[in-house]
Design a protein around this motif. Sequence first.
Motif, PDB file in Angstrom:
ATOM      1  N   ILE A 356      -3.638  -8.310  20.618  1.00 24.09           N
ATOM      2  CA  ILE A 356      -3.383  -7.164  19.733  1.00 24.09           C
ATOM      3  C   ILE A 356      -3.493  -5.855  20.507  1.00 24.09           C
ATOM      4  O   ILE A 356      -2.659  -4.945  20.337  1.00 24.09           O
ATOM      5  N   LEU A 357      -4.482  -5.758  21.383  1.00 25.14           N
ATOM      6  CA  LEU A 357      -4.656  -4.538  22.185  1.00 25.14           C
ATOM      7  C   LEU A 357      -3.466  -4.326  23.112  1.00 25.14           C
ATOM      8  O   LEU A 357      -2.968  -3.196  23.252  1.00 25.14           O
ATOM      9  N   LEU A 358      -3.005  -5.387  23.752  1.00 26.37           N
ATOM     10  CA  LEU A 358      -1.835  -5.273  24.620  1.00 26.37           C
ATOM     11  C   LEU A 358      -0.593  -4.909  23.814  1.00 26.37           C
ATOM     12  O   LEU A 358       0.237  -4.093  24.252  1.00 26.37           O
ATOM     13  N   PHE A 361      -1.107  -1.038  22.894  1.00 19.75           N
ATOM     14  CA  PHE A 361      -1.262  -0.021  23.936  1.00 19.75           C
ATOM     15  C   PHE A 361      -0.424  -0.260  25.187  1.00 19.75           C
ATOM     16  O   PHE A 361      -0.263   0.660  26.002  1.00 19.75           O
ATOM     17  N   VAL A 362       0.111  -1.451  25.386  1.00 21.18           N
ATOM     18  CA  VAL A 362       0.875  -1.724  26.607  1.00 21.18           C
ATOM     19  C   VAL A 362       2.331  -2.030  26.279  1.00 21.18           C
ATOM     20  O   VAL A 362       3.229  -1.223  26.515  1.00 21.18           O
ATOM     21  N   GLU A 363       2.579  -3.204  25.710  1.00 20.47           N
ATOM     22  CA  GLU A 363       3.955  -3.631  25.445  1.00 20.47           C
ATOM     23  C   GLU A 363       3.947  -4.833  24.519  1.00 20.47           C
ATOM     24  O   GLU A 363       3.032  -5.649  24.554  1.00 20.47           O
ATOM     25  N   ARG A 364       4.958  -4.925  23.678  1.00 20.72           N
ATOM     26  CA  ARG A 364       5.085  -6.087  22.799  1.00 20.72           C
ATOM     27  C   ARG A 364       5.420  -7.338  23.603  1.00 20.72           C
ATOM     28  O   ARG A 364       5.912  -7.263  24.732  1.00 20.72           O
ATOM     29  N   ALA A 365       5.132  -8.485  23.018  1.00 22.38           N
ATOM     30  CA  ALA A 365       5.431  -9.752  23.675  1.00 22.38           C
ATOM     31  C   ALA A 365       6.935  -9.917  23.853  1.00 22.38           C
ATOM     32  O   ALA A 365       7.721  -9.591  22.957  1.00 22.38           O
ATOM     33  N   SER A 366       7.344 -10.418  25.000  1.00 20.91           N
ATOM     34  CA  SER A 366       8.758 -10.609  25.294  1.00 20.91           C
ATOM     35  C   SER A 366       8.952 -11.927  26.032  1.00 20.91           C
ATOM     36  O   SER A 366       8.498 -12.072  27.175  1.00 20.91           O
ATOM     37  N   ARG A 367       9.597 -12.868  25.375  1.00 17.40           N
ATOM     38  CA  ARG A 367       9.929 -14.123  26.038  1.00 17.40           C
ATOM     39  C   ARG A 367      10.901 -13.889  27.187  1.00 17.40           C
ATOM     40  O   ARG A 367      10.823 -14.543  28.230  1.00 17.40           O
ATOM     41  N   ARG A 368      11.797 -12.947  27.004  1.00 18.46           N
ATOM     42  CA  ARG A 368      12.793 -12.654  28.019  1.00 18.46           C
ATOM     43  C   ARG A 368      12.161 -12.148  29.311  1.00 18.46           C
ATOM     44  O   ARG A 368      12.612 -12.467  30.415  1.00 18.46           O
ATOM     45  N   LEU A 372       2.827  -9.973  30.243  1.00 16.53           N
ATOM     46  CA  LEU A 372       1.430 -10.357  30.040  1.00 16.53           C
ATOM     47  C   LEU A 372       1.122 -10.586  28.568  1.00 16.53           C
ATOM     48  O   LEU A 372       0.382 -11.522  28.225  1.00 16.53           O
ATOM     49  N   THR A 373       1.671  -9.763  27.692  1.00 14.19           N
ATOM     50  CA  THR A 373       1.440  -9.930  26.258  1.00 14.19           C
ATOM     51  C   THR A 373       1.966 -11.279  25.780  1.00 14.19           C
ATOM     52  O   THR A 373       1.321 -11.965  24.977  1.00 14.19           O
ATOM     53  N   PHE A 374       3.131 -11.673  26.267  1.00 16.93           N
ATOM     54  CA  PHE A 374       3.706 -12.975  25.909  1.00 16.93           C
ATOM     55  C   PHE A 374       2.821 -14.110  26.409  1.00 16.93           C
ATOM     56  O   PHE A 374       2.567 -15.091  25.677  1.00 16.93           O
ATOM     57  N   CYS A 375       2.333 -14.000  27.637  1.00 16.05           N
ATOM     58  CA  CYS A 375       1.480 -15.052  28.208  1.00 16.05           C
ATOM     59  C   CYS A 375       0.197 -15.216  27.387  1.00 16.05           C
ATOM     60  O   CYS A 375      -0.220 -16.350  27.096  1.00 16.05           O
ATOM     61  N   ILE A 376      -0.426 -14.098  27.019  1.00 18.04           N
ATOM     62  CA  ILE A 376      -1.657 -14.159  26.220  1.00 18.04           C
ATOM     63  C   ILE A 376      -1.359 -14.769  24.856  1.00 18.04           C
ATOM     64  O   ILE A 376      -2.134 -15.592  24.342  1.00 18.04           O
ATOM     65  N   TRP A 377      -0.227 -14.407  24.271  1.00 18.25           N
ATOM     66  CA  TRP A 377       0.146 -14.958  22.969  1.00 18.25           C
ATOM     67  C   TRP A 377       0.331 -16.475  23.034  1.00 18.25           C
ATOM     68  O   TRP A 377      -0.142 -17.207  22.154  1.00 18.25           O
ATOM     69  N   ILE A 378       0.969 -16.971  24.090  1.00 18.81           N
ATOM     70  CA  ILE A 378       1.156 -18.408  24.261  1.00 18.81           C
ATOM     71  C   ILE A 378      -0.197 -19.108  24.374  1.00 18.81           C
ATOM     72  O   ILE A 378      -0.430 -20.166  23.755  1.00 18.81           O
ATOM     73  N   LEU A 379      -1.121 -18.526  25.111  1.00 20.28           N
ATOM     74  CA  LEU A 379      -2.448 -19.126  25.264  1.00 20.28           C
ATOM     75  C   LEU A 379      -3.191 -19.135  23.935  1.00 20.28           C
ATOM     76  O   LEU A 379      -3.901 -20.100  23.613  1.00 20.28           O
ATOM     77  N   VAL A 380      -3.049 -18.066  23.160  1.00 19.92           N
ATOM     78  CA  VAL A 380      -3.683 -18.009  21.831  1.00 19.92           C
ATOM     79  C   VAL A 380      -3.200 -19.173  20.976  1.00 19.92           C
ATOM     80  O   VAL A 380      -3.996 -19.916  20.375  1.00 19.92           O
TER      81      VAL A 380
END
Length: 525
Positions: A356-358, A361-368, A372-380
């Motif tokens: 959520i913080l990423l 404050f950084v960038e939305r998750a992007s599969r393309r 980093l946000t996408f990687c953390i989301w996959i691990l979650v």
Amino acid sequence: MSEKLLKEAFVSNLNGTSPTEIIVGLSVPPLCMLCRGLLLILYHLQHGELSYSWKSHLLMDFLLLVVPLVFGCTILSDILILVPTSIASLASILLYKIYRTRHNNIKVPLQTIIKTFRERNIDSKTIPSVTILRVFINILTTICILAVDFPLFPRHYAKTETYGTGFMDFGVGGFIFVNALVSPEVRQGHDLLNSRFPIVTKQLLSIWPLIFLGIGRLISIKATGYHEHVSEYGVHWNFFFTLAVVRLVASLILMFFPVNNSWIIAVSIGIFYQLLLETTKLKIFILSGGDSRDSRVGFLNANREGIFSLFGYVAIYMAGVQVGLYVLKKRSLVKDWIKVACFLLLSSLMLFIFFILLHIFVERASRRLANLTFCIWILVQCLFFLSFILLSDLALVFAEHLVNKGNVPCSWNLSKIPNTSGAKHSSEKKSLKDVPNTSGAKHSSEKKSLKDVLQVPDLSLIDAVARNQLLFFLQSNVITGLINMSIDTINCGTFFSLVVLLLYMFCNCSIMYWLHIKNITFKCW
């Protein structure tokens, strides 16, 4: 507009759904497994021996494990929350009925039952939850790759164009994660120091089928003019190439770094790649091409998504190796596995906060981008999925403990309580040992366990798919292509689409089941 372009447009420019909705969807498979096991136990308690043909077992598993997933991804998607809620309610009723059946025969306080259960030994030579996780990710992916071409499938479940979290986006990262869980590095563990080069050699031998399949998919798509989403991986790249390269690169990295520090490597790669995206023109290049007009001239430019997303997928793989080392560590007591499930769930919640913080404050998750946000989301998602499967399996083992029976298919084997000193523990052991058969039969050493009575330790859909997972994924892709070339999928009605999906899944499952009972394994490496 041609049919090819219409189908490409049908799966393009989508923004996904919320991470919480995906978590709700991922709670369905473990609950289905739990209900299946509880039904088997309850049936045995009330009706005695259960013996069906393999065709009956296939039909039972298909109805209990696959059909709810198909419905959840299609006609029940608008009321998705009711699916796990209903299944959980049914599981609670079944578990209570099993408890009451046992309780009517022997009066033991629930607190004593739970305490004794925590001290039970289980056969930890294999971890059923890891196999179940791998199989369900494969089954969910198989459902989605065809369902996405029908209007019946919600558009917000499909793969996102640039940013967002779609249900199908999880399948890509999930495949990488579960491959890492059972990688040679995990299986070798602490002995990796003396076998690094053999492991790299083994990976080289094991990835050639993926390279072959990737080339075959590329040639078949170009030759047939089959519709493709170019911004997913690129013009020539595909998921088979990604999986092969990730496995090889990860093995090469672990030649020089301790496998126990895989999480450090994962964090380092993820942060480094995100810094590249933020401080250089790499992000613009990936999203817009070398000329900022989405050109596809040159191999790197044509396949930029597939090539640069390797950074993110390698990070996910390394994190999966670390999780695999933790989960596959030898444990024998139920209470130890309860701690594992709770730790995985807590880790998932902590990473979700970080996600959520990423996101903010950084960038939305992007599969393309595989940022980093996408990687953390996959691990979650993967940690939640694995922890929920583990908790469901422990609930099933508790039901087996209540009736003092053996194992049901795709679950742990309970064994005797470990010998310890102390009168208090002896009395607990005695209370468990004295549990009578609910049918009133005399307890003896010759009495069949539930596993023997059911005679289906190997006759389960989970075991069948697990035996030939790569073939299952490959055949589903082939059948999907054949259906798309035979049917105008985007103009199909709801009922017809649902029938096609169910027949497609039943065909996939039947082939795997038939190979399984014939003891046929397709593995050429």
